[in-house]
Design a protein around this motif. Sequence first.
Motif, mmCIF file in Angstrom:
data_model
loop_
_atom_site.group_PDB
_atom_site.id
_atom_site.type_symbol
_atom_site.label_atom_id
_atom_site.label_comp_id
_atom_site.label_asym_id
_atom_site.label_seq_id
_atom_site.Cartn_x
_atom_site.Cartn_y
_atom_site.Cartn_z
ATOM 1 N N LEU A 333 43.335 35.728 36.119
ATOM 2 C CA LEU A 333 42.444 36.021 35.244
ATOM 3 C C LEU A 333 42.485 35.154 33.959
ATOM 4 N N HIS A 392 40.907 32.941 27.284
ATOM 5 C CA HIS A 392 41.544 32.285 28.332
ATOM 6 C C HIS A 392 42.643 31.272 27.835
ATOM 7 N N ARG A 398 36.281 34.753 27.722
ATOM 8 C CA ARG A 398 35.604 35.482 29.020
ATOM 9 C C ARG A 398 35.646 37.091 28.718
ATOM 10 N N PHE A 400 35.244 41.055 29.571
ATOM 11 C CA PHE A 400 36.130 42.109 30.490
ATOM 12 C C PHE A 400 35.359 43.343 30.040
ATOM 13 N N ASP A 424 37.218 40.892 35.194
ATOM 14 C CA ASP A 424 36.652 39.844 34.544
ATOM 15 C C ASP A 424 35.039 40.087 34.859
ATOM 16 N N THR A 426 32.640 38.156 33.435
ATOM 17 C CA THR A 426 31.854 37.147 32.769
ATOM 18 C C THR A 426 30.698 36.736 33.748
#
Length: 807
Positions: A333, A392, A398, A400, A424, A426
Motif C-alpha cells: 500500500l 507513499h 494517498r 486512507f 486505501d 484513493t
Amino acid sequence: MVEAQKYLPTDLNEINLEKETIQKLHFHFLPAYALFLLENKLEDLSEYQVELFSEFNPPVLHYFNKFKREELLYIGRQGLEKLLGFISQNKAAVYVENSLKDWLNNQLPQISRNQIEAEDITLINLIRRRLFGKYISFFTKDIDSAVLLLNEIDDFTTISETISLKFLLSLQQNLIEQTQKLAKIGNWVWDLEKNSISWSKEIYSIYELENVNISDIDLASFNHPEDAAMVQKKMEISRELRKPHDFYYRIILGDGREKTLHAKGQVISNAAGKAEMMFGTLQDFTDQKRVENQLEENQHFIQKITDLTPSLITVYNIHTGEYLFINQAIESLLGYEREQVLKKGVEFFKEMVHPDDLERILNENEEALKQANNSGSDMVENIKEFRYRMRHKNQEYRWFTTYGSVFERNSEKQVEKVINISFDITEQIKTNILLEERNREVRNQEERYFRMINEVQDYAILRLSREGIIENWNNGAKKIKGYDADEIIGKHFRIFYSAEDQENHLPEFLIQKSIEEGKAVHEGWRVRKDKTKFWGSILITALHDEDGKVVGFSKVTRDLTQKKIAEEQLLTYTKNIEKNNRELEEKNKQLESFNYIASHDLQEPIRKIKLFISRLKEDEPLTVKAQGVISKIENACLRMQDLINGLLLYCQADHQENNEIISLDSLLQDVISELNEQKEQIEIVIKKTQLPSLKINKLQFRQVFYNILSNSIKYKKENTPLKLEIDYYPEDAYHVISFHDNGIGFDQAYSDKIFGLFLRLHDNSTYAGTGLGLAICKKIVESHGGKINASGSLGKGATITIYLPVE
C-alpha cells in the motif's frame, strides 16, 4: 482438454449448494445468538441497519430513495426477521439457497435482478458483519465465546459473499457478450475443483474457429512456441498464489498468421483459502500491439497494479507508541518495509500523515481515546472512523479510511492497546470527485439548457413524439399559443392548425417532409387557444437516435403576425406609391403643358398688346391723357410678363438635371458683377468670406444668389449706404451660407410669409415686385435637400440663411 459448462443451472429452481459448503454453513454458536437478536434486539437492529445503509451507501440504496424512513425500517425488519429466523434454526444454507432462487427468478422485494452490483454484495455483507457484531457483548461476556462467534459470523458473511459474487458473475455473462464482440474481448471461467472451463463466443472469433466442438479444442496448441512456457508459468503462479494475472502473448492461427492476445484473470478462493475458480478475459490486441511496437522507442508502459489490495492492519500501545503488529500490506500500500515501520513506531505515522491532516487526526484520536476510557470495559467497544492522507514511498499522498477500536485494556479498564484496519480509498475518492464534477456539470448543462428553452419568450419550442404528440412546453409557447403546459402536453400538434389545414392533412405532410428531408419549413395562419389566429413561421426538425432512426421532432414556432401585417401594409403602401407616381407623372405632363403655355401662349397676348401700343404711338399724335393710359398699359404688360416669367422659373425650380461640382464663391462673384450697374447707382458695401465648392445646379443657384442680392438692394434704406455681409461656416451636417443686410428689415412675425408664392409685405406702389423671388429660392434650396429661413427686425435689416446638406 476439459469440457466447458455453464455455471448457472438450466432450471433456476434447482439451485443446491455443495455438500462441503452446506457443512461450512452449519454453526455451533451463531444460531443461539441469532435467536437472542430475534427475540430481544430486532427493533434496535432495524434502526442500526438503516443507519449503516445510509453510512455505506451501497448502489442498490438508490432504488429506495422514494421510501420514507418508516417504510425502510419495515422492509429492513422483514429481511432481518427472515435472516435471523433461518440462522436461529441453523438453516443458513437453506437461507442462502432460497435467497439465490429469489434473486435468479427475479423475485427480490422492491428491486429487479439486474439492479444488484458486486459492490452491493460486498457492502451488504460488511453491514451484516457490523450488525451481528454490535450486540455480542450483550449476549456473552466470555472473550473466547465472543471470538468463536465472530469467526462464525465472518464465515457466514464470507461464504454468502463468495457465492453471491459467483452467481452475479454468471448472470452478467450474457449481458457482456455484445460488448465483448465490439471490443474483441472474450471471457472464460474455469471451475478448478470440477476441472471444467467455459468461454464466450468471442474467443472462438479471436481464434477464428468455426463449426468445432469445444471438447476438441486445445487452445494451448495455438500458443507461439516462444511464449508457450511463459503462458503456462503465468497461469500456474496465478493459481497457486491466488493472485491476478495480466500478460500478453502470441498465438499462431491455422493459416500461419500471428496474433497478439492480452490475458487478464483473477482467482476466487473458498472459505478455506483454497483456489476454487479462475476467471478472466482474452482480448485481440494485435492492432494495438502493432501501434504499441511503433511507439516503444519513445514511450514506456507501466503495468497496472493489482485490483485486489489487502487492508493494512496494525496494533499499537498508546503509552509507548510501539507497534505490536503490522501486516505485510504496508509494503504493497505504501511501499515501506515492515521492519522500518516497526522500528519507528507511531512516530512513523506522524511523519507520513499529510501536514494538513495531522493535527485534526491527532485531535480526533485523542477524543476517541477519551470517550473509550470514560466508557469503561462494560460497554461495547465502539469503532471509530478516521479519514486522512499518507505519503507513499514515491512521495505521492494517498487517501486512507481507518477503522479503529480498543484492542486491549489494562487492569484499571483503561485503554492499553488499539487496533486499526486501514483501506486505501484513493481511487474511490478520485472517482467520486470526478463523478460529482461530471454530474454537477451535466446537471448544470441540463439546467441551463432547460432554463434557456423555458425562458425564451419569442419562440414556441416544443418536442414532439414520433407520432406528433406534444411532449414539452416552454414559456414562449404559452405566450404565443395561449395554452398552459398541463392543458396541451399529450395532445397532437394538429390542434394549432385551422380546420382547412387539418382537412388537407398539412400537419402530417410537414411531419413526413421532416422525416424525408430532415426538416420542414412553413408559414401560415395558426390557431390560438382563444380561437384567434396568428401568422406563424415554423421549423420542424427530425431527431434521430444513434442508429439514425427518427425518434421524434423539435418544433420551433415564431409569431410573425406583426411582420405579416407590416408586409401587407407595405404592399398596400407600394401600390399607393405606384398610383401616386402615375398621378405625379400626369401632373408633370400637365406642368410641362403649363410651362409651354406660360412661355408661349400666355405671353403671346402681351406681345400683341405691346405691338398695338407701338402702332398707336406711331400712327397718330396722342393726347397727354392717352399717353398716360398707354404708359399704364405698358407697365401692366411688363408686370404681367415678369409674373409669367417668375412663375415659369418657380415651376422649373425643382428640376436638378446636370448637377456638378460648382464653386459657389465664383458663382457669387458673377452675380455681383451683373449687379454692378445698380451698384454704381447705389452705394453698396459687400463683405464676404470664402464660399465652398458643392454639387449643385449652377443655373438655379445663380438665380438664388441673384434674387437674394436683388432683394437686399430693393429694400435698402433711403439715404443710407447698403451693407451686405456674406458668411459661410459648417454646422453639424450642413453647409451654412448667410446673407445679412442693413436694409429696412421686417417684423419677425412674418418670417415664414416672405417665402410664400405671390405673398409680399409691401404694396406694389412702394416696392415693385412679383412676390416670387424668395419663393423660387426656397423651392430651389429644398430641391437640393436643404432649407432656407429668414430673420429680421424693422429698421435694422434682414438675414437670409441657406442650409445645404453635407454629402
